[in-house]
Scaffold this motif. Structure first.
Motif, short mmCIF file in Angstrom:
data_model
loop_
_atom_site.label_atom_id
_atom_site.label_comp_id
_atom_site.label_asym_id
_atom_site.label_seq_id
_atom_site.Cartn_x
_atom_site.Cartn_y
_atom_site.Cartn_z
N VAL A 8 0.82 -1.24 -0.11
CA VAL A 8 0.12 -0.04 0.05
C VAL A 8 0.97 1.29 -0.08
CG1 VAL A 8 -1.72 -0.96 1.02
CG2 VAL A 8 -0.12 -0.02 2.42
N ALA A 9 0.42 2.19 -0.23
CA ALA A 9 0.93 3.77 -0.25
C ALA A 9 0.85 4.47 0.86
CB ALA A 9 0.50 4.40 -1.46
N LYS A 10 -0.31 3.99 1.87
CA LYS A 10 -0.35 4.72 3.09
C LYS A 10 -0.71 3.91 4.22
CE LYS A 10 -2.09 8.79 0.64
NZ LYS A 10 -3.08 9.76 0.35
N LEU A 11 -0.05 4.16 5.40
CA LEU A 11 -0.40 3.69 6.58
C LEU A 11 -1.00 4.45 7.77
CD1 LEU A 11 0.01 0.85 8.61
CD2 LEU A 11 2.18 2.17 8.94
N LEU A 12 -2.08 3.91 8.32
CA LEU A 12 -3.11 4.78 9.39
C LEU A 12 -2.74 4.06 10.41
CD1 LEU A 12 -4.83 6.96 10.36
CD2 LEU A 12 -6.83 5.59 9.53
N LEU A 13 -2.31 4.71 11.34
CA LEU A 13 -1.71 4.18 12.70
C LEU A 13 -2.52 4.72 14.01
CD1 LEU A 13 0.60 1.98 13.32
CD2 LEU A 13 1.89 4.20 14.20
N PHE A 14 -3.70 3.92 14.46
CA PHE A 14 -4.27 4.35 15.57
C PHE A 14 -3.64 4.27 16.81
CE2 PHE A 14 -7.95 4.23 12.36
CZ PHE A 14 -8.34 5.39 12.84
N GLY A 15 -3.82 4.87 17.78
CA GLY A 15 -3.08 4.40 19.07
C GLY A 15 -1.71 4.97 19.10
N ALA A 16 -1.36 6.27 18.17
CA ALA A 16 -0.31 6.45 17.83
C ALA A 16 0.59 7.12 18.89
CB ALA A 16 -0.35 7.39 16.53
N THR A 17 0.10 7.51 19.77
CA THR A 17 0.65 8.13 20.77
C THR A 17 0.93 7.09 22.26
OG1 THR A 17 -1.36 9.12 22.16
CG2 THR A 17 0.12 10.43 20.21
N GLY A 18 0.33 5.94 22.13
CA GLY A 18 0.42 4.96 23.21
C GLY A 18 1.62 4.51 23.54
N ASP A 19 1.62 3.59 24.51
CA ASP A 19 3.04 2.91 24.91
C ASP A 19 3.59 1.89 23.84
OD1 ASP A 19 4.94 2.48 27.16
OD2 ASP A 19 4.17 0.27 26.51
N LEU A 20 2.29 1.29 23.32
CA LEU A 20 2.98 0.32 22.36
C LEU A 20 3.44 0.93 21.12
CD1 LEU A 20 2.73 -2.80 21.35
CD2 LEU A 20 0.44 -2.35 20.38
N ALA A 21 2.87 2.13 20.70
CA ALA A 21 3.46 2.88 19.59
C ALA A 21 4.81 3.44 19.88
CB ALA A 21 2.62 4.00 19.21
N GLN A 22 5.15 3.84 20.96
CA GLN A 22 6.24 4.30 21.44
C GLN A 22 7.62 3.17 21.28
OE1 GLN A 22 6.41 7.60 24.64
NE2 GLN A 22 4.25 7.10 24.65
N ARG A 23 7.07 2.19 22.23
CA ARG A 23 8.23 1.07 22.45
C ARG A 23 8.32 0.03 21.20
NH1 ARG A 23 9.45 0.17 27.65
NH2 ARG A 23 8.37 1.54 29.15
N MET A 24 7.40 -0.11 20.41
CA MET A 24 7.10 -1.18 19.38
C MET A 24 6.90 -0.65 17.89
SD MET A 24 8.17 -3.98 20.71
CE MET A 24 8.52 -4.66 22.31
N LEU A 25 5.83 -0.19 18.01
CA LEU A 25 5.51 0.34 16.25
C LEU A 25 6.20 1.41 15.60
CD1 LEU A 25 1.62 0.28 16.95
CD2 LEU A 25 3.16 -1.62 16.53
N LEU A 26 6.66 2.48 16.42
CA LEU A 26 7.53 3.42 15.67
C LEU A 26 8.87 2.89 15.56
CD1 LEU A 26 6.23 6.75 17.51
CD2 LEU A 26 6.09 6.11 15.14
N PRO A 27 9.59 2.38 16.62
CA PRO A 27 10.90 1.53 16.21
C PRO A 27 10.83 0.62 15.02
CG PRO A 27 10.44 1.78 18.85
CD PRO A 27 9.17 2.27 18.03
N SER A 28 9.79 -0.06 15.31
CA SER A 28 9.79 -1.04 14.07
C SER A 28 9.61 -0.42 12.62
CB SER A 28 8.61 -2.15 14.20
OG SER A 28 8.44 -2.75 15.34
#
Length: 489
Positions: A8-28
């Motif tokens: 896909v050309a776009k990714l929408l990330l809900f919960g983008a300021t949560g703990d999972l986003a900070q520790r896992m999603l953004l680093p991934s």
């Protein structure tokens, strides 16, 4: 045949300021970007309740990456170009008016959109309805769903029905992060890439299978969720049953999302139901009390929670897969909090040799055991019998020795990726092999709900166990009645 990718050309990330986003999603996502694995044109839009703009969110993401990335992965140039991919739109999933501004921010989705949705079960229906109404659920859109997907079969069906109104099964990606772990995927390579295991991978060759996921932590910041879920729902209903299925499944014809998930679903449908009559002999529940973990004094569950509760923080289960391959082989599952060590492990104990030629000379044999360690280390170890060096004047001395495959050592030149890197990339590219299908989820819940119904019928209450232990003593009895000892080494 290589995978057909449909990025896909776009990714929408809900919960983008949560703990999972900070520790896992953004680093991934950063790791994938730094290694050139994301589509060049991919944009990432974060959505959450925080009232940020794009600049604020990029600053937030930069701070999170500096906090949670390993030092050897920090590259200012790569970080700068990654942040350029990030955008942000304040969104309240419970407010229908939030979705149109979000759709306007996303813009044209003809090139494909992947949505990562992590939310409370109560918000799934409103979230899916809101996305559908503003055109963010069309044929070019796929959705990744983070657990918990309900608390039992009825609530799971309710969520799945809500999702299915907008997203058919081939565009729905249910996430169990254990399936993204490198060692978990090595179960498939170990079983189906080596000819010598298959002849003994059955009831004729295997005595028992043990799956342990032990944690040293207590409630931490999950009290609200955990006390309503407990160990059975939190760990067994997803991670542990998925591991059981990978061990027990028949060989798939192909490595693809349909064949692998077909075989896993067959395992779940073959699980012997635990009834009110058998639940007390086939399960043990516990709740941690005061104790010491790694020398530190810790409070019991009730003191941490601050109120009475019958929620189990430990569960052990004796399960059976009723089919030709596994008839009569017990699968022992064990998971708990505040235990003596942190470990995720599968131990497969093979049956002993039919006759020992060494018995008359004093040689003692132990059954072979295959240990697949998922964390904290990652390795595969086969315990085999060998003769100790010596002249044997006093008899033959045999000892169990390990044949080790350390993934960290063998693949030292390959970077170890966290599970979410693989799962997010598969979501972006459209590969469903490591995601969970609806019939799997519902078969898992059917089995789990029967156990809980049995506990209710018998008035079963969790037994107290000291923090820093391996759980209630009754868990030892669960295996020892069968002449089996937990693999605790």
């Amino acid at each position: 045949m290589p995978l057909t990718r449909n990025p896909v050309a776009k990714l929408l990330l809900f919960g983008a300021t949560g703990d999972l986003a900070q520790r896992m999603l953004l680093p991934s996502l950063y790791g994938l970007h730094a290694d050139g694995l994301l589509p060049p044109e991919l944009t990432i839009t974060g959505a959450a309740r925080h009232d940020y703009d794009d600049k604020d969110y990029r600053a937030f993401a930069k701070k999170a990456l500096h906090s949670f990335l390993p030092e050897d992965r920090k590259d200012e140039k790569a970080l700068g170009t990654f942040l350029e991919r990030l955008f942000y739109q304040p969104t309240d999933l419970s407010d229908p008016a939030s979705f149109q501004p979000l759709a306007d921010k996303i813009g044209d989705i003809a090139g494909g959109l992947a949505i990562y949705l992590s939310t409370a079960p109560s918000l799934f229906e409103s979230a899916i309805e809101g996305l559908h109404k503003v055109g963010l659920a069309g044929n070019t859109v796929r959705v990744g769903l983070e657990k918990p997907l309900g608390y039992d079969l009825p609530t799971s069906r309710e969520i799945n029905d809500a999702v299915a109104k907008a997203f058919p099964e081939d565009r729905t990606f249910r996430i169990d992060h254990y399936l993204g772990k490198e060692t978990v995927q090595n179960i498939l390579a170990l079983r189906f890439g080596n000819s010598f295991f298959e002849p003994v991978w059955n009831a004729q060759g295997i005595d028992n299978v043990q799956i342990t996921i032990s944690e040293m932590v207590g409630l931490e910041d999950r009290a609200g969720y955990y006390d309503g879920a407990g160990a059975l729902r939190d760990m067994v209903a997803n991670h542990m049953l998925q591991l059981l299925a990978l061990i027990a499944m028949e060989p798939p014809a192909r490595y693809d999302g349909t064949d692998i998930r077909d075989e896993k679903a067959k395992v779940f449908r073959s699980l012997r139901m635990i009834t009110p009559e058998t639940v007390n002999q086939d399960t043990v529940t516990g709740q941690y009390g005061d104790g010491a973990v790694k020398g530190a004094i810790v409070k019991g569950y009730l003191d941490e929670l601050g109120q009475p509760s019958n929620t189990e923080t430990f569960v052990a289960i004796k399960a059976h897969v009723d089919n030709w391959r596994w008839q009569g082989v017990p699968f022992y599952l064990r998971t708990g909090k505040r235990m003596t060590t942190r470990r995720s492990e599968i131990a497969i104990q093979f049956k002993p040799v039919p006759h020992s030629m060494f018995a008359g000379r004093g040689g003692q044999l132990q059954p072979n055991t295959l240990v697949i360690r998922l964390q904290p280390e990652e390795y595969v170890q086969l315990l085999v019998m060998a003769k100790e060096p010596g002249l044997d004047r006093e008899g033959v001395r045999l000892r169990e020795v390990p044949l080790n495959l350390s993934l960290d050592a063998e693949f030292a030149g390959s970077r170890r990726r966290i599970a979410y890197e693989r799962l997010l990339l598969d979501l972006i590219e459209g590969d469903q092999a490591l995601f969970v299908r609806r019939d799997e989820v519902e078969a898992q819940w059917t089995w789990i709900d029967a156990i809980r119904a049995g506990w209710t019928a018998n008035g079963t209450r969790p037994k107290s166990y000291p923090s820093g232990s391996w759980g209630p003593s009754a868990a030892i009895g669960l295996t020892e009645r069968d002449g089996v000892t937990w693999q605790d080494d």
